[in-house]
Design a protein around this motif. Structure first.
Motif, PDB file in Angstrom:
ATOM      1  N   LEU A  28       0.837  -1.199   0.000  1.00 26.70           N
ATOM      2  CA  LEU A  28       0.000   0.000   0.000  1.00 26.70           C
ATOM      3  C   LEU A  28       0.874   1.253   0.000  1.00 26.70           C
ATOM      4  O   LEU A  28       1.776   1.402   0.822  1.00 26.70           O
ATOM      5  N   VAL A  47      -3.522   1.231  -3.558  1.00 28.06           N
ATOM      6  CA  VAL A  47      -4.350   1.630  -2.416  1.00 28.06           C
ATOM      7  C   VAL A  47      -5.225   0.493  -1.892  1.00 28.06           C
ATOM      8  O   VAL A  47      -5.905   0.665  -0.867  1.00 28.06           O
ATOM      9  N   GLU A 112      -4.406   4.476  -7.103  1.00 32.83           N
ATOM     10  CA  GLU A 112      -4.660   5.910  -7.254  1.00 32.83           C
ATOM     11  C   GLU A 112      -3.813   6.372  -8.430  1.00 32.83           C
ATOM     12  O   GLU A 112      -2.587   6.467  -8.317  1.00 32.83           O
ATOM     13  N   TYR A 202      -7.061  -1.921   2.577  1.00 32.21           N
ATOM     14  CA  TYR A 202      -7.056  -0.715   1.757  1.00 32.21           C
ATOM     15  C   TYR A 202      -6.784   0.517   2.615  1.00 32.21           C
ATOM     16  O   TYR A 202      -6.930   0.488   3.840  1.00 32.21           O
ATOM     17  N   VAL A 203      -6.348   1.581   1.933  1.00 37.07           N
ATOM     18  CA  VAL A 203      -5.994   2.822   2.611  1.00 37.07           C
ATOM     19  C   VAL A 203      -7.271   3.541   3.024  1.00 37.07           C
ATOM     20  O   VAL A 203      -8.116   3.860   2.182  1.00 37.07           O
ATOM     21  N   ASN A 206      -9.398   6.535   1.123  1.00 38.86           N
ATOM     22  CA  ASN A 206      -8.958   6.796  -0.245  1.00 38.86           C
ATOM     23  C   ASN A 206     -10.130   6.624  -1.215  1.00 38.86           C
ATOM     24  O   ASN A 206     -10.803   5.581  -1.179  1.00 38.86           O
TER      25      ASN A 206
END
Length: 212
Positions: A28, A47, A112, A202-203, A206
């Motif tokens: 990530l 992400v 991203e 996941y971030v 985001n």
């Protein structure tokens, strides 16, 4: 003027030689780069990821020791690409982890986008799948492969050496756990108890993550 991104080092083999959950979290924030034949760079920050734990994992393509021409790359050394075609319409890109003959990998679920966005939009502009916003370009494993022109032709490439597909170190420390959302994987209901394992990451916050 030289492109500043050309000075960013590729992630080395040692980065990938870890168990898949640790790799999934460490990926990530790192940058995936696809370089086309004309030199165009298509790139994005990772992400969202999913870990696949190999032989015991009933959601993995190598569950119960299955070894076929399709999944042979998963049995190789860490830092190689495993690309497969699914549902007769989508490619999915995985990073092989661990050691040879320990078939574990990390699925890259979303990026991203940071470079080559016009080219990505052009690649996504099909009747079947159109990205209307930048955040739609790579918000899913099939979408990102379409946007970055990742196909089975890249299955098995060495991500530490190949000029067509590699990963660049952007973060020197992984995101803290407080910034990572941990949940269940997508589309693996067939895998029994393994469908409920918390192996998707996941971030937090985001906007580019998949809409699962």
């Amino acid at each position: 003027m030289p492109d500043a991104t050309s000075d960013i080092p590729k992630l080395p083999r040692t980065f990938f030689r870890r168990e898949p959950v640790a790799l999934a979290k460490s990926l990530l924030g790192q940058r995936l780069v696809r370089t086309l034949d004309d030199g165009t760079r298509l790139a994005g920050l990772i992400v969202e990821t999913e870990a696949y734990l190999g032989i015991p994992d009933l959601a993995a393509h190598t569950a119960r020791g299955r070894r076929t021409p399709r999944n042979e790359s998963m049995w190789g050394d860490a830092g190689h690409a495993y690309v497969y075609f699914t549902y007769g319409m989508h490619h999915c890109f995985n990073v092989v982890a661990g050691k040879p003959d320990h078939p574990v990998a990390v699925l890259i679920r979303a990026l991203e986008p940071t470079e080559g966005l016009d080219a990505m939009h052009a690649r996504r502009a099909t009747p079947r799948s159109r990205a209307r916003r930048d955040t739609d370009l790579c918000s899913g494993p099939g979408k990102l492969c379409q946007a970055l022109a990742i196909t089975r032709d890249l299955d098995g490439v060495d991500l530490t050496k190949d000029s067509r597909l590699h990963l660049e170190r952007v973060r020197h420390r992984r995101y803290p756990d407080s910034s990572i959302v941990t949940t269940t994987r997508v589309g693996v209901a067939y895998a029994g108890e393994w469908a409920d394992k918390p192996l998707r990451f996941y971030v937090k916050g985001n906007p580019n993550i998949s809409k699962a």
